[in-house]
Structures are given as C-alpha cells and as structure tokens.
Scaffold this active site. Structure first.
Site, mmCIF file in Angstrom:
data_model
loop_
_atom_site.group_PDB
_atom_site.id
_atom_site.type_symbol
_atom_site.label_atom_id
_atom_site.label_comp_id
_atom_site.label_asym_id
_atom_site.label_seq_id
_atom_site.Cartn_x
_atom_site.Cartn_y
_atom_site.Cartn_z
ATOM 1 N N HIS A 32 0.853 -1.195 0.000
ATOM 2 C CA HIS A 32 0.000 0.000 0.000
ATOM 3 C C HIS A 32 0.890 1.247 0.000
ATOM 4 O O HIS A 32 1.736 1.422 0.873
ATOM 5 C CB HIS A 32 -0.883 -0.046 1.252
ATOM 6 C CG HIS A 32 -1.860 1.067 1.382
ATOM 7 N ND1 HIS A 32 -3.136 1.027 0.862
ATOM 8 C CD2 HIS A 32 -1.759 2.270 2.008
ATOM 9 C CE1 HIS A 32 -3.782 2.151 1.160
ATOM 10 N NE2 HIS A 32 -2.977 2.931 1.847
ATOM 11 N N HIS A 65 -2.614 4.790 -3.029
ATOM 12 C CA HIS A 65 -3.743 5.467 -2.386
ATOM 13 C C HIS A 65 -3.488 6.959 -2.575
ATOM 14 O O HIS A 65 -2.655 7.542 -1.885
ATOM 15 C CB HIS A 65 -3.772 5.049 -0.903
ATOM 16 C CG HIS A 65 -4.788 5.771 -0.078
ATOM 17 N ND1 HIS A 65 -4.775 5.737 1.305
ATOM 18 C CD2 HIS A 65 -5.852 6.541 -0.428
ATOM 19 C CE1 HIS A 65 -5.785 6.450 1.763
ATOM 20 N NE2 HIS A 65 -6.443 6.957 0.739
ATOM 21 N N MET A 67 -3.984 10.472 -2.071
ATOM 22 C CA MET A 67 -4.561 11.539 -1.243
ATOM 23 C C MET A 67 -4.069 12.856 -1.832
ATOM 24 O O MET A 67 -3.254 13.572 -1.244
ATOM 25 C CB MET A 67 -4.123 11.349 0.217
ATOM 26 C CG MET A 67 -4.814 10.170 0.882
ATOM 27 S SD MET A 67 -3.940 9.580 2.343
ATOM 28 C CE MET A 67 -2.748 8.497 1.580
ATOM 29 N N MET A 136 -11.716 4.854 5.147
ATOM 30 C CA MET A 136 -10.739 5.445 6.074
ATOM 31 C C MET A 136 -11.294 5.395 7.497
ATOM 32 O O MET A 136 -12.402 5.876 7.758
ATOM 33 C CB MET A 136 -10.462 6.914 5.713
ATOM 34 C CG MET A 136 -9.739 7.159 4.403
ATOM 35 S SD MET A 136 -8.172 6.314 4.201
ATOM 36 C CE MET A 136 -7.252 6.848 5.642
ATOM 37 N N ASP A 171 -8.482 1.295 6.225
ATOM 38 C CA ASP A 171 -7.185 1.967 6.325
ATOM 39 C C ASP A 171 -7.194 2.957 7.488
ATOM 40 O O ASP A 171 -7.974 3.916 7.495
ATOM 41 C CB ASP A 171 -6.931 2.702 5.000
ATOM 42 C CG ASP A 171 -5.543 3.302 4.916
ATOM 43 O OD1 ASP A 171 -4.749 3.148 5.857
ATOM 44 O OD2 ASP A 171 -5.260 3.945 3.876
HETATM 45 C C1 DX5 Z 1 -3.192 7.502 6.447
HETATM 46 C C2 DX5 Z 1 -2.806 6.483 5.405
HETATM 47 C C3 DX5 Z 1 -2.636 5.122 5.949
HETATM 48 C C4 DX5 Z 1 -1.556 5.008 6.999
HETATM 49 C C5 DX5 Z 1 -2.072 4.059 8.019
HETATM 50 O O1 DX5 Z 1 -3.482 8.690 5.848
HETATM 51 O O2 DX5 Z 1 -3.779 6.411 4.375
HETATM 52 O O3 DX5 Z 1 -2.443 4.160 4.924
HETATM 53 O O4 DX5 Z 1 -0.335 4.527 6.534
HETATM 54 O O5 DX5 Z 1 -1.201 4.068 9.093
HETATM 55 P P1 DX5 Z 1 -1.549 3.286 10.435
HETATM 56 O O6 DX5 Z 1 -1.735 1.838 10.062
HETATM 57 O O7 DX5 Z 1 -0.352 3.519 11.273
HETATM 58 O O8 DX5 Z 1 -2.791 3.905 10.991
HETATM 59 ZN ZN ZN Z 2 -3.534 4.682 2.929
#
Ligand code: DX5
Ligand code: ZN
Length: 221
Positions: A32, A65, A67, A136, A171
């Site tokens: 990911h 992913h 963002m 999320m 996630d």
């Molecule tokens: C957050 C990301 C996640 C992040 C999750 O914005 O999209 O993929 O890496 O991290 P953990 O597993 O530490 O919450």
């Molecule tokens: Zn992510």
C-alpha cells in the site's frame, strides 16, 4: 480470505527496499503506497519516481492510495511507474466515475476512498464501477492515529448493497485489536502501517495481524 496490505508510510525510508522485501517474504498480500500532496491532506510523501524505483523489489500488487487534489493530472504517471491499482478519493473535485474510466482505460484496477466525514451515500451508487472501496478509519495524512470504530457501519452498508462483488479495504489504526472489528463488519483487506513497520519484528506483527483477522472471520462463518 483476508488480505494484509502493509503501508510503507511507516517504513524506514532509508531502508525502504529492504523493508518491502521483508514484508514481501513475510507474506504481505499487497503493498500500500500512500501518496500525499500537502493539499488534499496536510502532509507530503512521494510520487511516481519513488514508486518506479521500488517496483522491482516485490511482485505483489502495488496499490497507490492517492490523497491528492488533482488525481486526473497524475494517474497516467502512476500507472507508468508500475502500480497495479489506484485508489482515488470521493472528495476530489473531478468526476470520480470519469477518473475510474481513465484508470481502467490505462490497464489498472480502480478503488474509491472515503474520508471519515464523507457519508457512504456519496459512493454507494457509483461503487459498481470500481474493484475496491477503501474506508478510512482515521483522517488521512498520518500514520499511527486512533481507529475510528464508528466508521465501520460504512462497510456494513457496502456489503448490504454489493455482497461480495467488491473488495472492501480498511485503512487507519488497524492493529490486532481493531482488525477483528473491521473483519466482522465485512472488510476483506486490511491496510496497516505502524502495526507492522513500527514493530521490532514486522513479519511476526503481520502474522499476528493475520491470525487476529482470520479468527474473527471464522466466527462469522
Ligand atoms: C493515512 C494512510 C494510511 C496510513 C495508516 O493517511 O492512508 O495508509 O499509513 O497508518 P496506520 O496503520 O499507522 O494507521
Ligand atoms: Zn492509505
């Protein structure tokens, strides 16, 4: 079958290739890749050149992913860098079904993600176009945040409407105690960053996560 998708956001970037190699050998199902632009989220990570350089490290699927505020500008570059799938966010300005088509036309699978504040109704009708929904369970931008269990109802709603026709990935804040909740709600893919890479033994951590998830799945059957 539950799939475990380590997020490299929490990896040691000075040893990124090694870290990916470790989770690859340790049984990760996918890699990911959290792409942040400092605009859609208050953090900046990496883009296509980095992904291109780590692509040869593992033959597992790489999913980006995104963002980022203007995914339409970069989708082709990410696909050229070698990703197998791209997740866009429902909150971007562009028409997400058009973006999905652009991703498919360029030979990639497509997913759509929802921020915690975005209601599930925004994607319920258009989900049929996508291979994956990414729910999320933290506000995107950073690893290591607290799991938002009230988001799990979105997963239940997707399963009610689509059955097993779509992958549902969770996630944010996934660890051995929260993974079972996500699986019980209906998730079949788990992203985890800090619960894997911030542990002394990432492979053991991944195995523990898988076991916790599979135990929860068994209870369901
Ligand atoms: C957050 C990301 C996640 C992040 C999750 O914005 O999209 O993929 O890496 O991290 P953990 O597993 O530490 O919450
Ligand atoms: Zn992510």
């Amino acid at each position: 079958m539950i799939e475990i998708c380590p997020s490299i956001l929490s990896a040691d970037f000075s040893r990124l290739g090694e870290n990916i190699h470790t989770v690859d050998l340790g049984g990760a199902d996918q890699i990911h890749l959290d792409v942040m632009d400092g605009h859609f989220v208050p953090n900046i990570t990496f883009g296509p050149p980095l992904i291109k350089s780590i692509r040869p490290v593992s033959s597992k699927p790489y999913w980006a992913h995104l963002m980022i505020s203007e995914p339409e500008k970069y989708i082709k570059s990410f696909i050229k860098a070698g990703v197998d799938g791209i997740v866009i966010h429902a909150e971007v300005k562009a028409d997400t079904v058009e973006l999905c088509k652009l991703i498919h036309d360029n030979g990639c699978d497509a997913g759509i993600s929802l921020n915690p504040a975005t209601p599930i109704e925004v994607i319920l009708k258009i989900l049929k176009h996508f291979e994956r929904a990414l729910i999320m369970t933290v506000n995107p931008g950073f690893g290591g945040q607290k799991f938002m269990s009230e988001q799990l109802d979105k997963i239940v709603r997707i399963r009610e409407n689509y059955g097993n026709d779509i992958d549902v990935e969770v996630d944010g804040g996934i660890d051995v105690s929260t993974a079972p909740m996500a699986v019980k709600a209906g998730a079949n893919m788990l992203v985890a960053g800090s619960a894997i890479f911030r542990k002394a033994d990432p492979v053991a951590a991944m195995t523990a996560l898988r076991r916790a998830a599979e135990d929860a799945e068994q209870i369901l059957q």
